[in-house]
Design an enzyme around this catalytic site. Structure first.
Site, mmCIF file in Angstrom:
data_model
loop_
_atom_site.group_PDB
_atom_site.id
_atom_site.type_symbol
_atom_site.label_atom_id
_atom_site.label_comp_id
_atom_site.label_asym_id
_atom_site.label_seq_id
_atom_site.Cartn_x
_atom_site.Cartn_y
_atom_site.Cartn_z
ATOM 1 N NE ARG A 269 -10.506 11.280 -9.587
ATOM 2 C CZ ARG A 269 -11.726 11.836 -9.546
ATOM 3 N NH1 ARG A 269 -12.475 11.702 -8.462
ATOM 4 N NH2 ARG A 269 -12.195 12.514 -10.565
ATOM 5 C CE1 TYR B 61 10.960 3.903 3.878
ATOM 6 C CE2 TYR B 61 8.902 5.083 3.626
ATOM 7 C CZ TYR B 61 10.054 4.550 3.078
ATOM 8 O OH TYR B 61 10.283 4.671 1.739
ATOM 9 C CG ASP C 87 3.548 1.728 8.723
ATOM 10 O OD1 ASP C 87 3.382 0.561 8.351
ATOM 11 O OD2 ASP C 87 4.178 2.575 8.075
ATOM 12 C CE LYS D 273 8.344 -1.616 1.310
ATOM 13 N NZ LYS D 273 7.611 -0.415 1.446
HETATM 14 C C1 LIG Z 1 7.023 0.877 7.398
HETATM 15 C C2 LIG Z 1 6.746 1.560 6.092
HETATM 16 N N1 LIG Z 1 5.697 2.377 5.971
HETATM 17 C C3 LIG Z 1 5.412 3.013 4.814
HETATM 18 C C4 LIG Z 1 6.218 2.877 3.702
HETATM 19 C C5 LIG Z 1 5.889 3.632 2.449
HETATM 20 O O1 LIG Z 1 5.314 2.798 1.504
HETATM 21 P P1 LIG Z 1 5.481 2.949 -0.083
HETATM 22 O O2 LIG Z 1 6.930 2.784 -0.409
HETATM 23 O O3 LIG Z 1 4.594 1.875 -0.629
HETATM 24 O O4 LIG Z 1 5.000 4.325 -0.436
HETATM 25 C C6 LIG Z 1 7.331 2.018 3.771
HETATM 26 C C7 LIG Z 1 8.205 1.843 2.601
HETATM 27 O O5 LIG Z 1 9.269 1.259 2.689
HETATM 28 C C8 LIG Z 1 7.598 1.358 4.997
HETATM 29 O O6 LIG Z 1 8.670 0.538 5.135
#
Ligand SMILES: Cc1ncc(COP(=O)(O)O)c(C=O)c1O
Length: 394
Positions: A63, A116, A189, A214
């Site tokens: 961890r 998101y 992000d 992604k």
């Molecule tokens: C722009 C963005 N940020 C954060 C996330 C969250 O990521 P995760 O699905 O890996 O938890 C997503 C998920 O689609 C996203 O599109």
């Protein structure tokens, strides 16, 4: 073990190398024992100690640190230009850890008004119950972001650029100044752009967030997240919370993301090439009311995007003539574009944000238009993608 002892991989000998070289080499040196050029998947929870407290390379318990994760974290730090990176079990796990590291109950965060859906849900349903308030503001409107800040209380200004799914663009450099003037950190992000197309830390951001699920992973075979930070004080706080909360990336997941990052540059170039072909095809199509892509000169964020991004990415949204029913039909008729959530993989995906990824923001200020379709344009043969869209649009 103190945070200073946590293994951080080799000092980056590729600091001045090009992006592709860093993507392939940074964070890991061929294994000392075998010369393996790719880091092994260290499927171990614990490590033999050479006498009590005699840790080998600082590894104590997985961890706290695991060598496969250390390699990924070193690579991500090199690609984003941060002092340190941290890998998590998902993008949302990374986000939650950051909020706990940077905020306390009573604090406030400014969010994009088209964040998101899962990020919005995290703040609205989890962080709020923990006492962290939020206000939404459009990322492209600097005055409204400034007005949403509560001086002395706002700890984070949260930016997605381009946003998911409306592809709005925020000016990272200008927003960093606004956040810093108010004593807040700017969080970007960078999931949609990836470090290949956009480098938020170099533009003044303090923390970069990724859903490595992604473009970083790139093959739709892993769920993961990451934080990359610019300064050692924030790094210390995140390091403590990563270990104390424990939502870490496992070794196999870390290995998959690291493998994906090695080809990020070539994949992103092809994603961008194909997205440009798709945008050209959709523009002016009689079944399409509006194409949304930051690369279009008429996109309101085009100038800022052109300044802060290398190219405009693989995400394309469009509004379908005929409303929601037609938008749903287009999604269901597509074949090469797979109907599914997520994005950033080699295969093209199509989805209806209102009913799928963004269903959690229905009825809120963040609700998305019901005739909107979002494409994650993959790296297949572009002509096949255009033929598929032609068929789907009927
Ligand atoms: C722009 C963005 N940020 C954060 C996330 C969250 O990521 P995760 O699905 O890996 O938890 C997503 C998920 O689609 C996203 O599109």
């Amino acid at each position: 073990m103190t945070q200073d002892d946590v293994p951080q991989g080799p000092a980056d000998p590729f600091a001045t190398a090009g992006f592709e070289t860093r993507a392939i080499h940074a964070g890991y040196e061929p294994d000392a024992a075998t010369g393996a050029v790719i880091p092994p998947i260290y499927a171990t929870s614990t490590y033999r100690q050479d006498g009590v407290g005699g840790l080998r390379g600082g590894y104590e318990y997985s961890r706290s640190a695991n060598p496969t994760r250390t390699a990924l974290e070193g690579n991500l730090a090199a690609l984003e230009g941060g002092v340190r990176a941290f890998a998590f079990a998902s993008g949302l796990a990374a986000e939650d850890t950051l909020v706990r590291a940077a905020c306390a109950p009573g604090d406030h965060v400014v969010l994009p008004d088209d964040a998101y859906g899962g990020t919005y849900r995290l703040f609205a349903r989890v962080e709020q119950a923990w006492g962290v308030e939020h206000t939404s503001a459009p990322v492209a409107d600097l005055d409204r972001v400034r007005a949403a800040i509560r001086p002395g209380v706002t700890r984070l200004v949260w930016l997605e650029t381009p946003t998911n799914p409306l592809l709005n663009v925020g000016d990272i450099e200008a927003l960093a100044v606004i956040a810093h003037d108010a004593g807040a950190l700017l969080v970007v992000d960078n999931t949609f752009a990836s470090p290949y197309l956009q480098q938020p830390l170099a533009l003044g951001a303090d923390v970069v967030v990724h859903s490595t699920t992604k473009y970083a992973g790139g093959h739709s075979d892993v769920v993961g997240g990451a934080l990359v930070v610019r300064d050692t004080e924030v790094a210390e706080r995140v390091a403590f919370h990563q270990n104390a909360i424990g939502a870490v990336a496992g070794p196999f997941d870390s290995w998959l993301v690291l493998r994906g990052l090695k080809t990020l540059a070539v994949r992103m170039e092809r994603h961008c090439d194909n997205a440009e072909r798709v945008v050209g095809f959709l523009t002016g199509h009689p079944a399409v009311d509006q194409v949304i892509y930051p690369g279009l000169p008429e996109h309101p964020g085009h100038t800022v995007a052109a300044r802060q991004m290398r190219r405009f990415g693989g995400m394309v949204s469009f509004r379908v003539a005929g409303g929601e029913e037609q938008a749903l039909a287009v999604c269901e008729r597509a074949r090469v574009f797979t109907l599914g959530e997520s994005l950033g993989g080699v295969e093209s995906l199509i989805e209806h944000p209102g009913r799928m990824t963004h269903a959690s923001v229905a009825g809120t200020d963040l609700e998305v238009p019901s005739d909107l379709v979002r494409l994650s344009v993959g790296i297949e043969t572009a002509d096949d993608l255009l033929a598929d869209l032609d068929r789907a649009l009927g």
